[in-house]
Scaffold this motif. Structure first.
Motif, PDB file in Angstrom:
ATOM      1  N   LEU A  71      -0.371   4.013   1.418  1.00  0.00           N
ATOM      2  CA  LEU A  71      -1.030   4.862   2.403  1.00  0.00           C
ATOM      3  C   LEU A  71      -0.046   5.582   3.313  1.00  0.00           C
ATOM      4  O   LEU A  71      -0.332   6.674   3.790  1.00  0.00           O
ATOM      5  CB  LEU A  71      -2.022   4.038   3.233  1.00  0.00           C
ATOM      6  CG  LEU A  71      -3.319   3.671   2.513  1.00  0.00           C
ATOM      7  CD1 LEU A  71      -4.180   2.805   3.402  1.00  0.00           C
ATOM      8  CD2 LEU A  71      -4.069   4.912   2.086  1.00  0.00           C
TER       9      LEU A  71
ATOM     10  N   MET B  41     -12.808   6.358   1.342  1.00  0.00           N
ATOM     11  CA  MET B  41     -12.941   6.484  -0.115  1.00  0.00           C
ATOM     12  C   MET B  41     -12.293   5.298  -0.815  1.00  0.00           C
ATOM     13  O   MET B  41     -12.853   4.750  -1.768  1.00  0.00           O
ATOM     14  CB  MET B  41     -12.321   7.799  -0.585  1.00  0.00           C
ATOM     15  CG  MET B  41     -13.119   9.008  -0.154  1.00  0.00           C
ATOM     16  SD  MET B  41     -12.313  10.567  -0.544  1.00  0.00           S
ATOM     17  CE  MET B  41     -12.158  10.468  -2.299  1.00  0.00           C
ATOM     18  N   ARG B  42     -11.111   4.895  -0.365  1.00  0.00           N
ATOM     19  CA  ARG B  42     -10.393   3.781  -0.988  1.00  0.00           C
ATOM     20  C   ARG B  42     -11.138   2.460  -0.793  1.00  0.00           C
ATOM     21  O   ARG B  42     -11.147   1.613  -1.672  1.00  0.00           O
ATOM     22  CB  ARG B  42      -8.986   3.692  -0.377  1.00  0.00           C
ATOM     23  CG  ARG B  42      -8.122   2.596  -0.934  1.00  0.00           C
ATOM     24  CD  ARG B  42      -7.687   2.926  -2.350  1.00  0.00           C
ATOM     25  NE  ARG B  42      -6.833   1.905  -2.878  1.00  0.00           N
ATOM     26  CZ  ARG B  42      -7.255   0.878  -3.604  1.00  0.00           C
ATOM     27  NH1 ARG B  42      -8.528   0.741  -3.878  1.00  0.00           N
ATOM     28  NH2 ARG B  42      -6.411  -0.009  -4.059  1.00  0.00           N
TER      29      ARG B  42
ATOM     30  N   THR C 178      -9.529   9.201   3.427  1.00  0.00           N
ATOM     31  CA  THR C 178      -8.903   8.428   2.347  1.00  0.00           C
ATOM     32  C   THR C 178      -9.230   6.950   2.472  1.00  0.00           C
ATOM     33  O   THR C 178      -9.526   6.280   1.478  1.00  0.00           O
ATOM     34  CB  THR C 178      -7.378   8.628   2.356  1.00  0.00           C
ATOM     35  OG1 THR C 178      -7.099  10.013   2.195  1.00  0.00           O
ATOM     36  CG2 THR C 178      -6.702   7.836   1.250  1.00  0.00           C
TER      37      THR C 178
ATOM     38  N   THR D 183       0.827  -1.197   0.000  1.00  0.00           N
ATOM     39  CA  THR D 183       0.000   0.000   0.000  1.00  0.00           C
ATOM     40  C   THR D 183       0.868   1.256   0.000  1.00  0.00           C
ATOM     41  O   THR D 183       1.992   1.238   0.492  1.00  0.00           O
ATOM     42  CB  THR D 183      -0.937   0.000   1.218  1.00  0.00           C
ATOM     43  OG1 THR D 183      -1.734   1.182   1.175  1.00  0.00           O
ATOM     44  CG2 THR D 183      -0.173  -0.053   2.515  1.00  0.00           C
TER      45      THR D 183
ATOM     46  N   THR E 199       0.893   8.684   1.610  1.00  0.00           N
ATOM     47  CA  THR E 199      -0.239   9.597   1.686  1.00  0.00           C
ATOM     48  C   THR E 199      -0.301  10.251   3.066  1.00  0.00           C
ATOM     49  O   THR E 199      -0.539  11.453   3.169  1.00  0.00           O
ATOM     50  CB  THR E 199      -1.550   8.836   1.394  1.00  0.00           C
ATOM     51  OG1 THR E 199      -1.416   8.124   0.176  1.00  0.00           O
ATOM     52  CG2 THR E 199      -2.727   9.766   1.298  1.00  0.00           C
TER      53      THR E 199
ATOM     54  N   LEU F 291      -7.527  13.257   7.465  1.00  0.00           N
ATOM     55  CA  LEU F 291      -7.490  13.009   6.021  1.00  0.00           C
ATOM     56  C   LEU F 291      -7.245  11.528   5.714  1.00  0.00           C
ATOM     57  O   LEU F 291      -7.722  11.016   4.708  1.00  0.00           O
ATOM     58  CB  LEU F 291      -6.448  13.902   5.356  1.00  0.00           C
ATOM     59  CG  LEU F 291      -6.803  15.397   5.355  1.00  0.00           C
ATOM     60  CD1 LEU F 291      -5.650  16.214   4.798  1.00  0.00           C
ATOM     61  CD2 LEU F 291      -8.079  15.657   4.578  1.00  0.00           C
ATOM     62  N   MET F 292      -6.510  10.821   6.578  1.00  0.00           N
ATOM     63  CA  MET F 292      -6.317   9.378   6.376  1.00  0.00           C
ATOM     64  C   MET F 292      -7.623   8.614   6.556  1.00  0.00           C
ATOM     65  O   MET F 292      -7.887   7.645   5.836  1.00  0.00           O
ATOM     66  CB  MET F 292      -5.252   8.830   7.328  1.00  0.00           C
ATOM     67  CG  MET F 292      -3.847   9.128   6.897  1.00  0.00           C
ATOM     68  SD  MET F 292      -3.451   8.515   5.257  1.00  0.00           S
ATOM     69  CE  MET F 292      -3.609   6.772   5.500  1.00  0.00           C
TER      70      MET F 292
ATOM     71  N   TYR G 121      -0.170  14.210   3.902  1.00  0.00           N
ATOM     72  CA  TYR G 121      -1.210  14.887   4.685  1.00  0.00           C
ATOM     73  C   TYR G 121      -0.601  15.593   5.893  1.00  0.00           C
ATOM     74  O   TYR G 121      -1.041  16.686   6.262  1.00  0.00           O
ATOM     75  CB  TYR G 121      -2.273  13.900   5.144  1.00  0.00           C
ATOM     76  CG  TYR G 121      -3.130  13.353   4.025  1.00  0.00           C
ATOM     77  CD1 TYR G 121      -3.271  14.013   2.811  1.00  0.00           C
ATOM     78  CD2 TYR G 121      -3.807  12.157   4.181  1.00  0.00           C
ATOM     79  CE1 TYR G 121      -4.052  13.500   1.800  1.00  0.00           C
ATOM     80  CE2 TYR G 121      -4.606  11.642   3.176  1.00  0.00           C
ATOM     81  CZ  TYR G 121      -4.721  12.314   1.981  1.00  0.00           C
ATOM     82  OH  TYR G 121      -5.501  11.808   0.988  1.00  0.00           O
TER      83      TYR G 121
END
Length: 177
Positions: free
Chosen positions: A53, A121-122, A118, A51, A56, A114-115, A60
């Protein structure tokens, strides 16, 4: 469009891990595995890619740090400078030691919130979304492996999955929407 899959149900996570390795070694495609708790190493055994993430989350956090710096510079230096405890209020760098806790907290705040967004959404977890769990027992104490049947002999695959330790095997029409 519907596709046929086989649901193989297991009662032990170690048996499931061995079964996933055997199914992958025979070049069958595993669509998904449903478990009641995270099984360590299952993603690697399934051949899932790593991943991104963590990258990400770092980005963020950088956004949060940038917002914190811009906000504190505007509020405390440009817009409304105040003499608090004799500290000079005409330079951001001179005041930065006092701003470090705020910078840290906003970095963590932005990264965490924000994680979560995310992740939802993911994972395609929208409000009021219907559950996609094919068997309610996988939320309690069973493990389900969903194997694609396309271009394979169903009888041979069913027999193979039974040999891997599956306690129940069903052929299901899966809706691909």
């Amino acid at each position: 469009m519907a596709s046929r899959v086989i649901h193989a149900l297991y009662t032990d996570d170690d048996v499931l891990m061995d079964a996933v390795k055997k199914v992958r070694s025979e070049r069958y495609h595993i669509e998904e595995v449903f478990t009641p708790f995270p099984v360590h190493g299952l993603d690697k055994a399934m051949g899932l890619p790593h991943t991104r993430l963590a990258i990400t989350a770092f980005m963020y956090g950088c956004v949060g740090l940038s917002v914190a710096i811009a906000m504190m510079n505007y509020i405390m230096i440009e817009d409304w400078p105040q003499n608090i405890g004799g500290k000079p209020s005409f330079s951001f760098l001179e005041n930065m030691p006092a701003f470090v806790p705020i910078m840290f907290e906003l970095t963590v705040f932005f990264a965490a919130h924000l994680m979560v967004i995310t992740f939802y959404m993911r994972s395609r977890l929208w409000p009021f979304k219907k559950a996609e769990n094919p068997d309610v027992r996988t939320t309690d104490d069973h493990f389900l492996m969903e194997v694609d049947v396309a271009n394979h002999d169903v009888e041979k695959l069913t027999s193979f999955l039974g040999d891997t330790g599956a306690v129940e095997i069903k052929i299901v029409e899966k809706d691909n929407h």
